[in-house]
Design a protein around this motif. Structure first.
Motif, mmCIF file in Angstrom:
data_model
loop_
_atom_site.group_PDB
_atom_site.id
_atom_site.type_symbol
_atom_site.label_atom_id
_atom_site.label_comp_id
_atom_site.label_asym_id
_atom_site.label_seq_id
_atom_site.Cartn_x
_atom_site.Cartn_y
_atom_site.Cartn_z
ATOM 1 N N PRO A 106 0.653 -0.817 0.087
ATOM 2 C CA PRO A 106 0.023 0.313 -0.191
ATOM 3 C C PRO A 106 1.223 1.151 0.083
ATOM 4 O O PRO A 106 0.517 2.642 -0.713
ATOM 5 N N ASN A 107 2.332 2.035 0.414
ATOM 6 C CA ASN A 107 3.040 2.608 0.904
ATOM 7 C C ASN A 107 3.246 2.752 -0.470
ATOM 8 O O ASN A 107 4.440 3.298 -0.669
ATOM 9 N N GLY A 108 3.869 2.060 -1.365
ATOM 10 C CA GLY A 108 4.661 1.036 -2.745
ATOM 11 C C GLY A 108 6.144 1.026 -2.334
ATOM 12 O O GLY A 108 6.816 1.245 -3.323
ATOM 13 N N ARG A 109 6.898 1.034 -1.579
ATOM 14 C CA ARG A 109 7.971 0.559 -0.835
ATOM 15 C C ARG A 109 8.666 -0.907 -0.741
ATOM 16 O O ARG A 109 9.891 -0.785 -1.380
ATOM 17 N N THR A 110 7.412 -2.087 -0.965
ATOM 18 C CA THR A 110 7.897 -3.100 -1.617
ATOM 19 C C THR A 110 6.698 -3.574 -2.686
ATOM 20 O O THR A 110 5.657 -3.360 -3.096
ATOM 21 N N LEU A 111 7.142 -4.369 -3.348
ATOM 22 C CA LEU A 111 6.816 -5.417 -4.429
ATOM 23 C C LEU A 111 6.852 -6.852 -3.974
ATOM 24 O O LEU A 111 8.030 -6.809 -4.118
ATOM 25 N N THR A 112 5.769 -7.437 -4.212
ATOM 26 C CA THR A 112 5.827 -9.296 -3.984
ATOM 27 C C THR A 112 5.080 -9.571 -6.039
ATOM 28 O O THR A 112 4.429 -9.409 -5.806
ATOM 29 N N THR A 113 5.914 -10.395 -5.866
ATOM 30 C CA THR A 113 5.937 -11.186 -7.534
ATOM 31 C C THR A 113 5.813 -12.778 -7.146
ATOM 32 O O THR A 113 5.819 -13.139 -5.894
ATOM 33 N N ALA A 114 4.980 -12.965 -8.015
ATOM 34 C CA ALA A 114 4.120 -14.487 -7.683
ATOM 35 C C ALA A 114 4.896 -15.096 -8.770
ATOM 36 O O ALA A 114 4.532 -14.891 -10.136
ATOM 37 N N SER A 115 5.218 -16.366 -8.398
ATOM 38 C CA SER A 115 6.062 -17.178 -10.025
ATOM 39 C C SER A 115 5.135 -18.328 -9.899
ATOM 40 O O SER A 115 5.060 -19.339 -8.762
ATOM 41 N N ASP A 116 5.378 -19.679 -10.709
ATOM 42 C CA ASP A 116 5.383 -20.343 -10.974
ATOM 43 C C ASP A 116 6.144 -21.421 -10.603
ATOM 44 O O ASP A 116 6.173 -22.809 -10.586
ATOM 45 N N ASP A 117 7.499 -20.811 -10.129
ATOM 46 C CA ASP A 117 8.474 -21.244 -9.378
ATOM 47 C C ASP A 117 7.849 -22.252 -8.135
ATOM 48 O O ASP A 117 8.586 -22.317 -7.092
ATOM 49 N N THR A 118 6.850 -21.733 -7.566
ATOM 50 C CA THR A 118 6.464 -22.344 -6.200
ATOM 51 C C THR A 118 6.567 -20.520 -4.864
ATOM 52 O O THR A 118 6.273 -21.362 -3.878
ATOM 53 N N THR A 119 7.329 -19.858 -5.326
ATOM 54 C CA THR A 119 7.426 -19.028 -4.596
ATOM 55 C C THR A 119 7.136 -17.434 -4.643
ATOM 56 O O THR A 119 6.478 -17.494 -6.165
ATOM 57 N N ALA A 120 6.603 -17.019 -3.626
ATOM 58 C CA ALA A 120 6.788 -15.608 -4.483
ATOM 59 C C ALA A 120 7.728 -14.724 -3.424
ATOM 60 O O ALA A 120 8.444 -15.720 -2.452
ATOM 61 N N ARG A 121 8.484 -13.599 -3.972
ATOM 62 C CA ARG A 121 9.050 -12.778 -3.723
ATOM 63 C C ARG A 121 9.000 -11.462 -3.135
ATOM 64 O O ARG A 121 7.963 -10.781 -4.125
ATOM 65 N N VAL A 122 9.615 -11.002 -2.346
ATOM 66 C CA VAL A 122 9.555 -9.528 -1.878
ATOM 67 C C VAL A 122 10.143 -8.444 -1.575
ATOM 68 O O VAL A 122 11.536 -9.064 -1.571
ATOM 69 N N TRP A 123 9.817 -7.585 -2.526
ATOM 70 C CA TRP A 123 11.549 -6.757 -3.155
ATOM 71 C C TRP A 123 10.895 -5.325 -2.702
ATOM 72 O O TRP A 123 10.403 -4.964 -2.985
ATOM 73 N N ASP A 124 12.452 -5.128 -1.796
ATOM 74 C CA ASP A 124 12.483 -3.660 -1.050
ATOM 75 C C ASP A 124 12.864 -2.851 -2.909
ATOM 76 O O ASP A 124 13.925 -2.803 -3.516
ATOM 77 N N LEU A 125 11.853 -1.625 -2.732
ATOM 78 C CA LEU A 125 12.100 -0.580 -3.883
ATOM 79 C C LEU A 125 12.896 -0.089 -3.800
ATOM 80 O O LEU A 125 13.804 1.378 -4.102
ATOM 81 N N MET A 126 12.748 0.823 -2.585
ATOM 82 C CA MET A 126 13.332 1.541 -2.227
ATOM 83 C C MET A 126 14.250 1.629 -1.507
ATOM 84 O O MET A 126 15.117 3.356 0.146
ATOM 85 N N GLY A 127 15.054 0.947 -1.054
ATOM 86 C CA GLY A 127 16.047 0.347 -0.093
ATOM 87 C C GLY A 127 15.961 1.290 1.200
ATOM 88 O O GLY A 127 17.009 1.180 2.193
ATOM 89 N N ASP A 128 14.912 0.266 1.836
ATOM 90 C CA ASP A 128 14.387 1.128 3.306
ATOM 91 C C ASP A 128 15.508 -0.492 4.044
ATOM 92 O O ASP A 128 15.699 -0.128 5.246
#
Length: 172
Positions: free
Chosen positions: A44-66
């Motif tokens: 909601p604050n736009g600081r992270t992004l989560t991706t969903a994959s067929d490799d059986t994982t989701a990954r949470v990415w730090d977009l702002m370097g927090d």
């Protein structure tokens, strides 16, 4: 899409974040997924992004370097529950919900997994659909004290409402 940025996902296992005004690439996230990335959701604050994959994982990415460097992976969410086809943050951003499915004929199941956005630890899982979960959205409430109700739509032809309120368990 979140504010002035847009995320794209790809069959080659990559995801990118773009500036919607200039069209310039903001982040080419490291290719850590091993199979197709199906979708992505901004916090909601736009600081992270989560991706969903067929490799059986989701990954949470730090977009702002927090916590890490901008564009680094903070958490890998995976629990042997099959392909991850949908992802959403709770409106407050404390929890991440992923929709998974295991396509093996002998062990088919369709599950929602609820994770702490802070620690990357699993909080609980929810079963109930008998087909792939294609949509996740939040039922709005006029009063924030009523909790977070997730509405899911599935290939089984049903909509289900889930109470996702409550605190994550374990140290955060």
């Amino acid at each position: 899409r979140c504010g002035g940025v847009l995320a794209t996902t790809s069959e080659d296992g990559t995801a990118r974040v773009w500036d919607t005004e200039t069209g310039l690439l903001v982040h080419a996230l490291p290719p850590l997924h091993k199979r197709r990335v199906n979708t992505a959701a901004f916090s909601p604050n736009g600081r992270t992004l989560t991706t969903a994959s067929d490799d059986t994982t989701a990954r949470v990415w730090d977009l702002m370097g927090d916590v890490e460097e901008p564009g680094d992976c903070l958490h890998t969410l995976g629990w042997d529950s099959g392909c991850v086809n949908q992802v959403s943050y709770t409106p407050c951003g404390r929890l991440i919900v992923i929709a998974t499915h295991l396509p093996e004929v002998s062990k088919q199941f369709y599950r929602l997994l609820v994770w702490s956005a802070v620690s990357g630890r699993i909080c609980r899982w929810l079963d109930g659909h008998t087909g792939i979960i294609h949509s996740l959205t939040w039922k709005p409430f006029p009063d924030d004290d009523e909790g977070d109700i997730l509405v899911t739509g599935s290939q089984d032809g049903t909509l289900k409402l889930w109470d996702i309120s409550g605190e994550p368990t374990g140290p955060g």
